[in-house]
Motif scaffolding. Structure first.
Motif, mmCIF file in Angstrom:
data_model
loop_
_atom_site.group_PDB
_atom_site.id
_atom_site.type_symbol
_atom_site.label_atom_id
_atom_site.label_comp_id
_atom_site.label_asym_id
_atom_site.label_seq_id
_atom_site.Cartn_x
_atom_site.Cartn_y
_atom_site.Cartn_z
ATOM 1 N N ASP A 223 0.985 -1.279 0.044
ATOM 2 C CA ASP A 223 -0.501 -0.060 0.204
ATOM 3 C C ASP A 223 0.788 1.125 -0.876
ATOM 4 N N PHE A 224 0.734 2.650 -0.833
ATOM 5 C CA PHE A 224 1.140 3.730 -1.022
ATOM 6 C C PHE A 224 1.682 3.688 -0.175
ATOM 7 N N GLU A 225 0.281 3.905 1.150
ATOM 8 C CA GLU A 225 0.100 4.864 1.799
ATOM 9 C C GLU A 225 1.247 4.555 3.602
ATOM 10 N N GLU A 226 1.693 2.754 2.958
ATOM 11 C CA GLU A 226 2.906 2.811 4.125
ATOM 12 C C GLU A 226 4.036 3.067 3.964
ATOM 13 N N LEU A 228 4.825 5.872 3.320
ATOM 14 C CA LEU A 228 4.500 7.483 4.397
ATOM 15 C C LEU A 228 4.356 6.918 6.047
ATOM 16 N N ARG A 229 3.485 6.069 5.950
ATOM 17 C CA ARG A 229 3.245 5.326 7.094
ATOM 18 C C ARG A 229 4.512 5.724 8.017
#
Lengths: 307, 424, 331
Positions: A223-226, A228-229
């Motif tokens: 997941d792309f968001e991961e 960043l997270r």
């Protein structure tokens, strides 16, 4: 007079018998599929079915015995001059037969049906499927035994183990909090990375880093968001082979708006690594590990300057 | 021109190098109910498509209410003419009201909403076609006849001046057929011009006032029903023999095809039939089926053989009822009979009234014709003339040109063989 | 079912969509977090990375999913009505194979115009395929739809062969092609939203304005024409607009199956055949369906992302079979 006779007969017997004994002892090893291959004499006509295996053969000094390689075998450059038996997945069986090999080295990339077929044709095929650095070293040892070059094999194995130890000795001492978060990106659409159980994961961990994707098994999307997270401080990027001058993946990582908040991008710690180097199970795994060590801990191992 | 609802002039249409409509010209007045008849492949549906603009002619013009259709836009054309097609076996999950409302399409611009006029038009359409009770039901729940009524309502919602129908009743039960025809009849009274292609000749004769005969793309006749719709025109159109009756209730003509009679066979043999009292009917049928041409006489009016012969349209010499054969009638019979190759005497009763018929046989022998009769005719039981008839028959028997047969089949095979030899 | 009930259903679908969109804003990290949702309305309190996650990854993804779901379902409904055939899906004119070939050409040729390379190539090829099929299916001035279907099938086969060839020649770039063809929203960005939006804004109103024509088509082309419908023009415009919508969708998210085929059928079972309600209902249901499929694709195996095209087919196939068995009455 009779004593001289007894001693000479004894010496003659030893001289005659010992080669017979040494020749009748087979060269044998068990491969990744559990198959035990025994050769009565060292092979003279070896075919490699993967670039990694080709590198192993060259590293063991067996280059003159190689009669067939794949179209992807490009390291060392002399491999390019060898006879081609197809690519990694499409193998020309007829060609193999005409080359009359006495040893064929298959890999995890070789299709199952091809390996089965080779077995059916009673050809001497040995399959290497390593997933860790230790396994690679073991495989190199096995190949050296089978090929009757145990001496060079052991030397190479020792060098590799020593170099490995040199690195791990240093990185073991690094406390967990000081192990930088590393993200290895293989492709961007979708984001593809290497989780646990891969070479990349080993490289990162042995080199004193922490793989951001270690909770994922094998090669996978994330997941792309991961990204960043989890905020890696180092990103390693596979270098496109031969396609474009401006590496698309590198461009993506360094210029895409959405990644600008990631520590690795902010601090410009995005590094290109050669895709062949980090994905071939062969003698250069240690070199790959060295590069990762330089990328992750330049303060210990020096600047990353790939050739 | 003003009263002309539709005017077609020199219309030509070809499909894949085949001429389907050839030089068709006719005019239709406002309020006419026109039935188009013709065999399959005569171009009837094509004509309707040309009139509705679904096909464009290769040559010729169509004028609707005085306007040349070449100058009509698609929408305007649909405001003048609406067409109902053969059958709708569509299973649409759509309310009938909505389907009928679709008929208002030619009156709308792209984003125009439905207005009061549209609602009224749909209500009128529901009213006339008696489909109000279906308005909120889904179309697919209706029977074939009910669906067809909804389709007519849809066409009416277009508020056309002319309504075209392409075999609207062919697939329907008799109840729905008459139902729809009566709706059309009502529409005609309201001044809507109706043009329908029908398979059923009797629907046309019962309901239409004009009939158009179309054969192989050409107009054979176009006229009022009571002028043009009779057996000769029908036979010319369909190449099949018909029987014409008067419908007892509507008093309009009513047609029945004769069955297997094949008028296309060239008639090489002709037989004059002498009969009476019903004895000749079976022979008329047999001879006609065998392909012979038949004349009948002399029979009295109201005799069953006379009625049969007239219905079949055969040349028949009729004497006044209950009267003996006059000289005039006798001469007429001789004239007709001498045109035949053979004379056949049907086995029947001989009385003083019809005894003279046997003299016809004698006269014709003199003219070289052959006389035929069945052996059973010689039975005394037929004779009510105190033996005179039997005597005449026996005398005939002795003539060389007379042949007697023991059965009808023997007679027929004899005649057929002669025909074959003649034509061979 | 009367019109008031149908309108109510459409309203319900709109509400479901809005709620789903709001819900999806809070989905991340494998679960729903209200805090995420609330943060949307207080962006100033967020760190740069949190802001990036919400506004540059999640929000464009949400919007793109909704747009594509709507575009595919609407196109499916329109094409089914146009072709009078229930088996038709948005890719019937070979758009998906064309788009795939475009992507493969972009990958193999190594041409790089930046990040729009793949979408641009696939869009151009997808549209070109449609024009090719339309041209092949034309006879004189008319477009007989059965011929066009056959042309689409033939071109589809041909392109499938090209795709296989392309994958064979791909070598190291094989994974790119495979991913593209699986269909997914993993790399949704505002760029992609901006490319799709104009097609949407132009195309959707045009399609809706032809609802009545599509209704007329239900009665058959002949009847429609006799009622004043310009049949050929209607076909041209609807085919063109749906092609733009589908080509656009394919170029930003690959080939996503079943949504365009199954959603209109679901609506037909509930609402009926009237396109004036069928089209908007398909639009809203389709966007919700795809949105939820995407929610599942990013949460089921978090942090691994499943390709949403695989999910829609897996979900769609059994549901479609269920629909077929229920609707034995036929089209």
């Amino acid at each position: 007079m009779s004593k001289i006779w007894i001693i000479s007969i004894f010496i003659i017997m030893i001289l005659v018998i010992s080669p017979i004994i040494s020749y009748s002892q087979p060269l044998s090893a068990t491969d990744a599929t559990g198959f035990t291959l025994s050769l009565s004499q060292p092979p003279n006509r070896i075919i490699s079915l993967s670039p990694g295996n080709t590198e192993i053969l060259f590293a063991l000094g067996l280059k003159d015995k190689i009669v067939g390689v794949t179209t992807y075998c490009d390291e060392p450059p002399e491999a390019l001059e060898k006879e081609k038996i197809g690519n990694v997945t499409e193998i020309d069986l007829e060609k193999i037969l005409t080359l009359q090999p006495d040893l064929i080295l298959a890999s995890s990339l070789t299709p199952e049906e091809t390996i089965d077929r080779l077995h059916e044709l009673n050809l001497p095929v040995f399959t290497l499927k390593s997933e860790t650095i230790d396994q690679v070293i073991e495989d190199i040892a096995k190949v050296s035994v089978l090929s009757g070059v145990e001496l060079s094999g052991s030397a190479l194995v020792k060098t590799m183990k020593d170099n490995l130890k040199k690195i791990t000795d240093l990185t073991q001492l690094i406390p967990n909090q000081q192990k930088p978060l590393v993200f290895h990106i293989i492709w961007h659409d979708p984001i593809w990375t290497a989780g646990s159980g891969t070479f990349i994961n080993e490289f990162i961990t042995f080199a004193g880093g922490k793989n951001v994707a270690e909770d994922i098994q094998g090669y996978s999307t994330i997941d792309f968001e991961e990204i960043l997270r989890r905020n890696p401080s180092i990103i390693t990027v596979i270098k496109d082979h031969g396609k474009n001058e401006e590496n698309q993946l590198y461009q993506f990582v360094t210029t895409d708006n959405r990644l600008r908040s990631v520590t690795a991008v902010k601090n410009n710690r995005v590094y290109l690594v050669d895709s062949n180097l980090v994905s071939r199970p062969g003698p250069r795994v240690i070199l790959a590990l060295q590069y990762f060590a330089q990328i992750i801990h330049p303060e210990i191992f020096g600047e990353y300057q790939p050739k | 021109m003003v009263n002309l609802s539709l005017s077609v002039q020199n219309l030509f249409f070809s499909y894949e190098n085949r001429k389907v409509i050839k030089n068709v010209t006719f005019d239709i007045q406002k309020g006419d109910f026109v039935g188009i008849l013709g065999p399959n492949g005569s171009g009837k549906s094509t004509l309707l498509y040309l009139l509705s603009g679904l096909l464009l002619p290769d040559a010729g013009s169509i004028f609707i209410s005085g306007k040349n259709t070449k100058e009509l836009s698609r929408k305007n054309w649909s405001r003048e003419i609406a067409i109902v097609f053969q059958e709708t076996n569509l299973n649409l999950d759509l309310e009938c009201y909505d389907i009928i409302m679709m008929g208002r399409f030619p009156h709308w611009r792209r984003w125009q909403k439905e207005n009061k006029h549209d609602l009224d038009a749909v209500q009128d359409a529901l009213q006339i076609t008696n489909t109000k009770q279906f308005a909120s039901r889904p179309f697919r729940e209706l029977s074939g006849g009910e669906k067809q009524r909804v389709m007519i309502a849809r066409a009416l919602a277009q508020e056309p001046h002319i309504l075209l129908l392409d075999e609207p009743t062919s697939h329907l039960d008799i109840l729905y057929q008459l139902d729809i025809m009566s709706i059309l009849y009502q529409l005609q009274k309201k001044g809507i011009t109706i043009i329908g292609v029908f398979h059923d000749i009797n629907l046309v004769s019962q309901f239409c006032n004009q009939v158009l005969f179309l054969k192989k793309g050409e107009v054979l006749h176009y006229d009022l029903v009571n002028k043009s719709l009779h057996t000769p025109q029908l036979e010319e159109l369909f190449d099949v023999a018909f029987l014409e009756e008067i419908h007892p209730y509507s008093l309009r003509p009513f047609f029945m095809p004769l069955g297997i009679v094949n008028k296309l066979v060239p008639l090489s043999t002709s037989v004059h039939l002498i009969c009476g009292g019903g004895s000749g009917s079976i022979f008329m049928k047999e001879f006609l089926e065998a392909g012979f041409s038949v004349s009948v006489g002399i029979v009295n009016q109201f005799d069953s053989d006379q009625e049969m012969a007239s219905k079949l349209g055969l040349p028949v010499i009729i004497e006044k009822p209950f009267s003996p054969i006059s000289d005039e009638t006798f001469q007429k019979a001789l004239d007709i009979a001498s045109k035949s190759d053979y004379v056949f005497l049907a086995p029947g009763y001989w009385g003083w009234g019809n005894l003279r018929n046997l003299d016809i046989a004698f006269s014709l022998l003199e003219r070289g014709k052959r006389v035929l009769f069945l052996k059973e005719s010689l039975d005394r039981k037929w004779d009510y003339t105190e033996g005179q008839a039997i005597d005449k028959l026996n005398r005939l028997l002795q003539q060389p040109q007379v042949k007697v047969f023991s059965s009808v089949s023997e007679l027929l095979s004899y005649l057929k063989n002669i025909t074959k030899n003649n034509s061979g | 079912m009367n019109i008031a009930k149908k309108r109510l259903i459409i309203l319900i679908l709109i509400i479901i969509l809005i709620l789903s969109m709001i819900f999806s804003l809070g989905i991340g990290g494998g679960r729903f977090q209200v805090s995420d949702l609330l943060s949307f309305f207080q962006p100033s309190s967020l760190s740069l990375s949190e802001k990036t996650i919400l506004f540059e990854i999640r929000l464009p993804r949400l919007i793109l999913t909704v747009l594509v779901g709507a575009a595919l379902s609407l196109s499916g409904a329109v094409l089914q009505g146009l072709f009078q055939n229930p088996l038709v899906d948005p890719y019937v004119l070979g758009i998906s194979s064309g788009g795939a070939v475009g992507a493969i050409v972009a990958i193999l040729s190594g041409i790089s115009l930046g990040f729009i390379t793949l979408p641009l190539f696939s869009f151009i090829f997808a549209l070109a395929t449609t024009f090719l099929v339309l041209r092949l299916g034309k006879i004189g001035t008319k477009m007989p739809l059965e011929i066009m279907l056959l042309a689409g099938v033939a071109i589809g086969f041909f392109f499938s062969a090209l795709i296989s060839l392309g994958m064979f020649l791909a070598g190291e770039n094989l994974h790119q092609m495979v991913f593209w063809m699986m269909g997914g929203f993993w790399n949704s960005s505002w760029n992609k939203v901006i490319t799709l939006l104009p097609l949407f804004i132009i195309g959707i109103p045009i399609v809706f304005s032809y609802s009545r024509e599509l209704n007329a088509f239900l009665l058959g082309e002949k009847v429609a024409e006799s009622m004043g419908v310009d049949v050929e023009k209607t076909k041209k415009i609807l085919l063109l607009v749906t092609s733009l919508l589908v080509a656009g969708s394919v170029s930003v998210s690959g080939v996503i199956g079943f949504v365009g085929l199954v959603v209109p059928h679901i609506i037909r079972i509930i609402i009926g055949d009237d396109h004036r309600q069928l089209l908007p209902a398909s639009f809203f249901l389709g966007s919700s369906v795809l949105l939820w499929a995407d929610i599942f694709s990013r949460t089921l195996l978090h942090p691994v992302e499943l390709p949403v095209g695989v999910l829609t087919s897996l979900m769609g196939a059994p549901f479609f079979i269920y629909l077929l068995r229920r609707k034995k009455k036929g089209w």
